[in-house]
Design a protein around this motif. Sequence first.
Motif, PDB file in Angstrom:
ATOM      1  N   CYS A  34       0.834  -1.208   0.000  1.00 21.26           N
ATOM      2  CA  CYS A  34       0.000   0.000   0.000  1.00 21.26           C
ATOM      3  C   CYS A  34       0.865   1.254   0.000  1.00 21.26           C
ATOM      4  O   CYS A  34       0.359   2.349  -0.206  1.00 21.26           O
ATOM      5  N   GLN A  35       2.136   1.096   0.277  1.00 24.73           N
ATOM      6  CA  GLN A  35       3.062   2.218   0.400  1.00 24.73           C
ATOM      7  C   GLN A  35       2.537   3.244   1.391  1.00 24.73           C
ATOM      8  O   GLN A  35       2.470   4.445   1.117  1.00 24.73           O
ATOM      9  N   GLN A  36       2.140   2.729   2.543  1.00 25.60           N
ATOM     10  CA  GLN A  36       1.613   3.619   3.573  1.00 25.60           C
ATOM     11  C   GLN A  36       2.068   3.150   4.942  1.00 25.60           C
ATOM     12  O   GLN A  36       2.347   1.975   5.134  1.00 25.60           O
ATOM     13  N   ILE A  37       2.078   4.116   5.858  1.00 30.10           N
ATOM     14  CA  ILE A  37       2.382   3.715   7.219  1.00 30.10           C
ATOM     15  C   ILE A  37       1.172   2.991   7.794  1.00 30.10           C
ATOM     16  O   ILE A  37       0.042   3.231   7.402  1.00 30.10           O
ATOM     17  N   ARG A  38       1.453   2.089   8.719  1.00 29.43           N
ATOM     18  CA  ARG A  38       0.382   1.320   9.343  1.00 29.43           C
ATOM     19  C   ARG A  38       0.508   1.458  10.855  1.00 29.43           C
ATOM     20  O   ARG A  38       1.521   1.093  11.436  1.00 29.43           O
ATOM     21  N   CYS A  39      -0.548   1.991  11.443  1.00 34.34           N
ATOM     22  CA  CYS A  39      -0.537   2.189  12.886  1.00 34.34           C
ATOM     23  C   CYS A  39      -1.207   0.983  13.555  1.00 34.34           C
ATOM     24  O   CYS A  39      -1.767   0.132  12.871  1.00 34.34           O
ATOM     25  N   PRO A  40      -1.166   0.893  14.888  1.00 33.98           N
ATOM     26  CA  PRO A  40      -1.791  -0.249  15.547  1.00 33.98           C
ATOM     27  C   PRO A  40      -3.268  -0.425  15.209  1.00 33.98           C
ATOM     28  O   PRO A  40      -3.821  -1.506  15.400  1.00 33.98           O
ATOM     29  N   ARG A  41      -3.924   0.657  14.700  1.00 30.25           N
ATOM     30  CA  ARG A  41      -5.335   0.504  14.375  1.00 30.25           C
ATOM     31  C   ARG A  41      -5.553  -0.113  13.006  1.00 30.25           C
ATOM     32  O   ARG A  41      -6.626  -0.638  12.723  1.00 30.25           O
ATOM     33  N   CYS A  42      -4.590   0.032  12.125  1.00 32.44           N
ATOM     34  CA  CYS A  42      -4.837  -0.490  10.782  1.00 32.44           C
ATOM     35  C   CYS A  42      -3.982  -1.719  10.501  1.00 32.44           C
ATOM     36  O   CYS A  42      -3.599  -1.969   9.366  1.00 32.44           O
ATOM     37  N   VAL A  43      -3.661  -2.452  11.541  1.00 30.74           N
ATOM     38  CA  VAL A  43      -3.076  -3.774  11.335  1.00 30.74           C
ATOM     39  C   VAL A  43      -3.994  -4.793  11.999  1.00 30.74           C
ATOM     40  O   VAL A  43      -4.774  -4.462  12.885  1.00 30.74           O
TER      41      VAL A  43
END
Lengths: 580, 223
Positions: free
Chosen positions: A63-72
């Motif tokens: 996705c070429q995006q950062i992933r925070c604890p909410r979106c994993v």
Amino acid sequence: MAQSFPYTYYACDCYDNNTSTSAKRASQILAEADEEDRTFDPRNPRSNYALYPLEHLLYCDDCQQIRCPRCVIEETLNWYCPSCLFEVPSSVVKSDGNRCTRNCFNCPVCISPMTVNSIENPDAPSATGGPYILACPYCHWSTIETGIEFEKHTGVHGQLARVANGGTPVPTPKEREKERERRKEFEARQRDSRNLLSPSQDSPTSDLHRDSALPSRDDVFSNLGAFYKSQIEAQTPSNPFSAHDLNFSSPSAYSRIMNLYSSAGAKKQKRGKPSPMREAASELEGLHVYDTVSDNAAIERIKRDGWGSTLSQTQKLAQIDPHANFEDELRPIATLLCTKRSKRCRSCRHILSKPESKITSTRYKIKVLALSHIPRLSIRALPNNAAPSTPSAPSTPAFSQQSFSYSNLRSGIPTHFLLQLSNPLFDNVRVTLATPSTTPGKIQTRVTILCPQFEVGANTDVWDDALSSSVPSATRSSAADGQIEAGKIWDRGRNWTSVVIEVVPGFLRPITGFGQADQADELDEDDDLLEIPIFVRLEFETEANAEERGLGDSRGSKGEKEQREAAFWTVVGAGRIAAM
Amino acid sequence: MSAQPAPSRPGPDRRSSTVPKRTSILPKPSSIALDPSVLIAQHAQITGTHPITLGPNTVLHPHSRISSALAPVVLGEGVVVYERAKVGVGLGPDLDAESRRSSMRSSGGTIRSDGVVLGRNVVVEANAIVEAAEVGEGSVVEVGAVLGRGCVVGKYCTISPSSIVAPNTRLPDYTVVYGGSEHRLDKTLQLRPEILDAKMAVHRKQLEMFKKLVPNQVAKWTV
Ligand SMILES: [Zn+2]
Ligand SMILES: [Zn+2]
Ligand SMILES: [Zn+2]
Ligand SMILES: [Zn+2]
């Protein structure tokens, strides 16, 4: 936000961006942001859930995006005991629960791990080296205080399950069953004899009544369990697979539930309603009648032994029995199991982090950190020689060149900070920074990035830098001559560039109305916090990924460059504005 | 090491005594009563002007410090003081060198406390500080714990690591101080005296072991 100044948080926009994020290009996001003129507001209550330090973030390559604890998404790989580091199969977790069933216990008083100690009498040694006790090496609580000793030093969990406090054995389910039957019979006989107008005075009766005065929690539970089981059995028809039965936990019951939710298309054949079950009516059926006797006993006991003999709330909560009130009711707490988990991207299911499955290993098989894909933005006060604000405050010696007091920014005085971007990528990055001219919130702080567009070098080998003779052109950086100039970067290195940001902290109280206090403008907590939202946009050329390009043009086009963009909001905490 | 009790009034006679090297700088206690069975390791410090008594089989580990600068110190039989532990009034963390000096000057009247008395088989573990007036038999002051001035600690108490006991606290026998300020009674020891006996047997064995392993420098202090 209890981090010390200065700090940087990165905003993950997953909450307002739950439509297919992967499909969106960074430029689109940027365009949207521009159109809506939507500045990220760190004061928005929602921002609390979007801001993370860079170290807490993962990165999805797809996705070429950062992933925070909410979106994993987390997946449990395996269960293990943190104390003995033994893996517990998930089937065992389902059957035996989430606690270690070996020798691991925590102290019920202070929760430190307990040890198995021998209290063997040296004059009369036993064959097993026992008896053994569980003892807390920290607060010195031990099972001796509740009258429990063990024969062996292994399988303590099993041994403990068979002994109640005080050393009395816990009856097995079968023994309970027998006892229940015996008492039922007895009560039936008693009823008969009462009908015959001869109240019996057998000694066993009173005996039974005495110890039934306070049935233990386990007794009540097993009685109630047996009662419900008998009720269900009474409802169950002889043939468990007949189409019309409605017994419990049978396949047809599930299908009926499913039918309730499915569209009411098909006409259902009528099914007989189950007759309502009755509830437990006697003690042998698990009815627990409230009795003041136990409360009075507890009160008497507190009178006698004082508060010291009661349990604290935390100690109570850690006990299996929620009604434990006194020290002598404590049971050692079997250690809770832990899990090893892998993390996946929520939108594309790509694995972002996966630990090695071996329990004793703390390493990771896969770990895609944002740290190595997103430039690190950091802020710090500019060494103060160029700033004209030093002499104005002789009373605060902390405000000197050596130690800049971040929690004491002074209103109305331009203060310079350095924003530094360091690049973990192997390509040069063109950076555009944007920030609102005044910070959102009640206190309007003017913010100016003096050089919002610049380039950051690639994260090449350290030796390349040392070997290359070309020193980064000193003429282009302001650090050399110590002059802050708009449009010029401050300094640069191999893979980092710093620019100056000028901040004029706002006034906590409006200066115009010295006399009349503005009641409406009461400041909230943390309103004096100077947090600057900064939008970061990156452009870089990178080698096109083979998977990205697809199968068609994968051959022959080696070294093909691809233009990429990335954009995100950050919030830098520059400090606190001092009250005047 | 600059925070030694300042040698404000080192007896001139003591100054000129023949004790070699750096120990001569420190004021030697006016009287040290040593049992012949005492074990004092190298670099253990015994300072102060008030009397110090070390009972039989006492063990002072390297860099332990006994100070009688403000008040006398008595260590009972079998006491063990570990590395960097401090025993004596005025060694606490709350007193910097300056206030200590001033309190020393005024020591004639105000802080003439009764000193420190450690009972039999008391163990003071590494980095602990004991200013207590009295510590009862078999008590253990664990790593980094602090016993404030004037505390009276009963028998067989345990002061768990890094606990701080406020000055003038009285702890009954078998008390365990843990988790910062929590107190509880060690009922295990109370209920089972044989466990206590086993504990003391271990302590005695340990004393023997120290005698074998730690070189004794007691000769330095007996002169
Ligand atoms: Zn997110
Ligand atoms: Zn375990
Ligand atoms: Zn404990
Ligand atoms: Zn993804």
